[in-house]
Scaffold this motif. Structure first.
Motif, PDB file in Angstrom:
ATOM      1  N   ARG A 192      19.890  13.652 -85.249  1.00 54.09           N
ATOM      2  CA  ARG A 192      20.972  12.912 -84.591  1.00 54.09           C
ATOM      3  C   ARG A 192      21.688  13.764 -83.544  1.00 54.09           C
ATOM      4  O   ARG A 192      22.036  13.280 -82.471  1.00 54.09           O
ATOM      5  CB  ARG A 192      21.976  12.408 -85.647  1.00 54.09           C
ATOM      6  N   LEU A 193      21.900  15.032 -83.838  1.00 55.04           N
ATOM      7  CA  LEU A 193      22.547  15.931 -82.890  1.00 55.04           C
ATOM      8  C   LEU A 193      21.719  16.069 -81.614  1.00 55.04           C
ATOM      9  O   LEU A 193      22.249  15.966 -80.497  1.00 55.04           O
ATOM     10  CB  LEU A 193      22.756  17.315 -83.517  1.00 55.04           C
ATOM     11  N   ILE A 194      20.423  16.256 -81.767  1.00 55.20           N
ATOM     12  CA  ILE A 194      19.552  16.429 -80.596  1.00 55.20           C
ATOM     13  C   ILE A 194      19.466  15.123 -79.812  1.00 55.20           C
ATOM     14  O   ILE A 194      19.505  15.117 -78.580  1.00 55.20           O
ATOM     15  CB  ILE A 194      18.147  16.914 -81.020  1.00 55.20           C
ATOM     16  N   ARG A 195      19.378  14.002 -80.513  1.00 55.92           N
ATOM     17  CA  ARG A 195      19.339  12.703 -79.840  1.00 55.92           C
ATOM     18  C   ARG A 195      20.627  12.478 -79.028  1.00 55.92           C
ATOM     19  O   ARG A 195      20.585  12.020 -77.892  1.00 55.92           O
ATOM     20  CB  ARG A 195      19.147  11.579 -80.861  1.00 55.92           C
ATOM     21  N   TYR A 196      21.757  12.835 -79.608  1.00 59.14           N
ATOM     22  CA  TYR A 196      23.045  12.691 -78.921  1.00 59.14           C
ATOM     23  C   TYR A 196      23.092  13.578 -77.676  1.00 59.14           C
ATOM     24  O   TYR A 196      23.527  13.141 -76.601  1.00 59.14           O
ATOM     25  CB  TYR A 196      24.197  13.032 -79.875  1.00 59.14           C
ATOM     26  N   MET A 197      22.634  14.823 -77.804  1.00 62.57           N
ATOM     27  CA  MET A 197      22.599  15.741 -76.671  1.00 62.57           C
ATOM     28  C   MET A 197      21.741  15.178 -75.537  1.00 62.57           C
ATOM     29  O   MET A 197      22.139  15.222 -74.365  1.00 62.57           O
ATOM     30  CB  MET A 197      22.044  17.099 -77.118  1.00 62.57           C
ATOM     31  N   CYS A 198      20.600  14.616 -75.880  1.00 61.01           N
ATOM     32  CA  CYS A 198      19.698  14.048 -74.868  1.00 61.01           C
ATOM     33  C   CYS A 198      20.298  12.794 -74.244  1.00 61.01           C
ATOM     34  O   CYS A 198      20.153  12.568 -73.036  1.00 61.01           O
ATOM     35  CB  CYS A 198      18.334  13.766 -75.481  1.00 61.01           C
ATOM     36  N   ASP A 199      20.967  11.973 -75.038  1.00 63.06           N
ATOM     37  CA  ASP A 199      21.629  10.786 -74.497  1.00 63.06           C
ATOM     38  C   ASP A 199      22.724  11.174 -73.512  1.00 63.06           C
ATOM     39  O   ASP A 199      22.900  10.527 -72.475  1.00 63.06           O
ATOM     40  CB  ASP A 199      22.220   9.931 -75.625  1.00 63.06           C
ATOM     41  N   LEU A 200      23.466  12.224 -73.794  1.00 64.43           N
ATOM     42  CA  LEU A 200      24.492  12.709 -72.871  1.00 64.43           C
ATOM     43  C   LEU A 200      23.871  13.131 -71.539  1.00 64.43           C
ATOM     44  O   LEU A 200      24.413  12.840 -70.470  1.00 64.43           O
ATOM     45  CB  LEU A 200      25.240  13.904 -73.466  1.00 64.43           C
ATOM     46  N   ALA A 201      22.739  13.812 -71.617  1.00 67.46           N
ATOM     47  CA  ALA A 201      22.089  14.336 -70.413  1.00 67.46           C
ATOM     48  C   ALA A 201      21.601  13.228 -69.487  1.00 67.46           C
ATOM     49  O   ALA A 201      21.615  13.385 -68.261  1.00 67.46           O
ATOM     50  CB  ALA A 201      20.929  15.242 -70.794  1.00 67.46           C
ATOM     51  N   LYS A 202      21.172  12.114 -70.046  1.00 69.26           N
ATOM     52  CA  LYS A 202      20.603  11.056 -69.198  1.00 69.26           C
ATOM     53  C   LYS A 202      21.611   9.998 -68.765  1.00 69.26           C
ATOM     54  O   LYS A 202      21.253   9.060 -68.061  1.00 69.26           O
ATOM     55  CB  LYS A 202      19.396  10.417 -69.875  1.00 69.26           C
ATOM     56  N   GLN A 203      22.867  10.164 -69.134  1.00 68.75           N
ATOM     57  CA  GLN A 203      23.880   9.197 -68.703  1.00 68.75           C
ATOM     58  C   GLN A 203      23.973   9.170 -67.179  1.00 68.75           C
ATOM     59  O   GLN A 203      24.002  10.211 -66.527  1.00 68.75           O
ATOM     60  CB  GLN A 203      25.237   9.517 -69.301  1.00 68.75           C
ATOM     61  N   GLY A 204      24.004   7.952 -66.634  1.00 69.79           N
ATOM     62  CA  GLY A 204      24.103   7.779 -65.190  1.00 69.79           C
ATOM     63  C   GLY A 204      22.777   7.934 -64.468  1.00 69.79           C
ATOM     64  O   GLY A 204      22.726   7.864 -63.247  1.00 69.79           O
ATOM     65  N   LYS A 205      21.690   8.139 -65.207  1.00 67.17           N
ATOM     66  CA  LYS A 205      20.365   8.272 -64.592  1.00 67.17           C
ATOM     67  C   LYS A 205      19.513   7.095 -65.021  1.00 67.17           C
ATOM     68  O   LYS A 205      19.757   6.466 -66.038  1.00 67.17           O
ATOM     69  CB  LYS A 205      19.731   9.602 -64.990  1.00 67.17           C
ATOM     70  N   ARG A 206      18.522   6.801 -64.233  1.00 67.59           N
ATOM     71  CA  ARG A 206      17.669   5.633 -64.515  1.00 67.59           C
ATOM     72  C   ARG A 206      16.534   5.936 -65.478  1.00 67.59           C
ATOM     73  O   ARG A 206      15.760   5.064 -65.814  1.00 67.59           O
ATOM     74  CB  ARG A 206      17.121   5.084 -63.210  1.00 67.59           C
ATOM     75  N   ILE A 207      16.460   7.152 -65.900  1.00 60.82           N
ATOM     76  CA  ILE A 207      15.415   7.551 -66.846  1.00 60.82           C
ATOM     77  C   ILE A 207      15.770   7.012 -68.234  1.00 60.82           C
ATOM     78  O   ILE A 207      16.900   7.131 -68.688  1.00 60.82           O
ATOM     79  CB  ILE A 207      15.293   9.092 -66.900  1.00 60.82           C
ATOM     80  N   LYS A 208      14.776   6.430 -68.892  1.00 59.12           N
ATOM     81  CA  LYS A 208      15.016   5.854 -70.211  1.00 59.12           C
ATOM     82  C   LYS A 208      14.659   6.824 -71.334  1.00 59.12           C
ATOM     83  O   LYS A 208      15.158   6.701 -72.438  1.00 59.12           O
ATOM     84  CB  LYS A 208      14.207   4.576 -70.378  1.00 59.12           C
ATOM     85  N   LYS A 209      13.778   7.791 -71.043  1.00 61.17           N
ATOM     86  CA  LYS A 209      13.268   8.633 -72.118  1.00 61.17           C
ATOM     87  C   LYS A 209      13.265  10.099 -71.687  1.00 61.17           C
ATOM     88  O   LYS A 209      12.505  10.478 -70.802  1.00 61.17           O
ATOM     89  CB  LYS A 209      11.848   8.179 -72.448  1.00 61.17           C
ATOM     90  N   ASN A 210      14.122  10.901 -72.307  1.00 61.55           N
ATOM     91  CA  ASN A 210      14.098  12.330 -72.029  1.00 61.55           C
ATOM     92  C   ASN A 210      13.914  13.152 -73.306  1.00 61.55           C
ATOM     93  O   ASN A 210      13.987  14.368 -73.281  1.00 61.55           O
ATOM     94  CB  ASN A 210      15.370  12.778 -71.294  1.00 61.55           C
ATOM     95  N   MET A 211      13.659  12.453 -74.405  1.00 59.89           N
ATOM     96  CA  MET A 211      13.413  13.119 -75.681  1.00 59.89           C
ATOM     97  C   MET A 211      12.197  12.491 -76.343  1.00 59.89           C
ATOM     98  O   MET A 211      12.128  11.279 -76.508  1.00 59.89           O
ATOM     99  CB  MET A 211      14.626  12.970 -76.595  1.00 59.89           C
ATOM    100  N   LEU A 212      11.243  13.326 -76.692  1.00 58.52           N
ATOM    101  CA  LEU A 212      10.064  12.856 -77.402  1.00 58.52           C
ATOM    102  C   LEU A 212      10.064  13.515 -78.775  1.00 58.52           C
ATOM    103  O   LEU A 212      10.147  14.735 -78.875  1.00 58.52           O
ATOM    104  CB  LEU A 212       8.793  13.216 -76.637  1.00 58.52           C
TER     105      LEU A 212
END
Length: 148
Positions: free
Chosen positions: A34-54
């Motif tokens: 959950r921590l890593i998912r939250y960190m990745c969600d923060l990073a992609k805010q305002g960007k059109r990319i849907k997936k930055n964590m695999l």
């Protein structure tokens, strides 16, 4: 978001910048993923990319071939994310549960996969649960489940 979690996110980002592999250890359900998912969600805010964590949910049945195919997909995603100036995070969840741990180490630490360099645009995190030394009683219970 707690101060403790914020400090952990900052520590992870510093390791990314320095090219240091990240390994998170904690009990099941403590919030590693959950921590890593939250960190990745923060990073992609305002960007059109849907997936930055695999996420690769590692288990005893994962083979080296599975890891290789997963990294290839991650590298393809990294090409898209790099255009948006966004890191691609590869998360090996429960990395210590597979015989392919040697290949995961090669990918994370040596940044190679079977000798081939891995994309520099990938950031790696592994999560593992702590090792438990079982009592003799527990070993007998576990053995009784597998040996009839």
């Amino acid at each position: 978001l707690t101060v403790d979690n914020l400090i952990k996110i900052l520590a992870i980002q510093m390791r990314f910048r320095c090219g240091i592999p990240v390994v998170i250890m904690g009990e099941t359900g403590c919030g590693k993923t959950r921590l890593i998912r939250y960190m990745c969600d923060l990073a992609k805010q305002g960007k059109r990319i849907k997936k930055n964590m695999l996420i690769m949910k590692v288990h005893g049945g994962i083979t080296e071939k599975d890891v290789i195919e997963f990294i290839q997909r991650a590298e393809e995603q990294a090409v898209k994310n790099c255009k948006a100036n966004l890191d691609t995070v590869v998360f090996f969840d429960e990395a210590n549960t597979t015989e392919a741990i040697g290949l995961i180490k090669e990918v994370m630490c040596d940044r190679r996969i079977n000798g081939r360099p891995v994309s520099p645009d990938l950031k790696f995190i592994a999560a593992c649960n702590p090792y438990r030394k079982h009592t003799e009683d527990m070993i007998k219970k576990l053995e009784s489940v597998f040996y009839v």
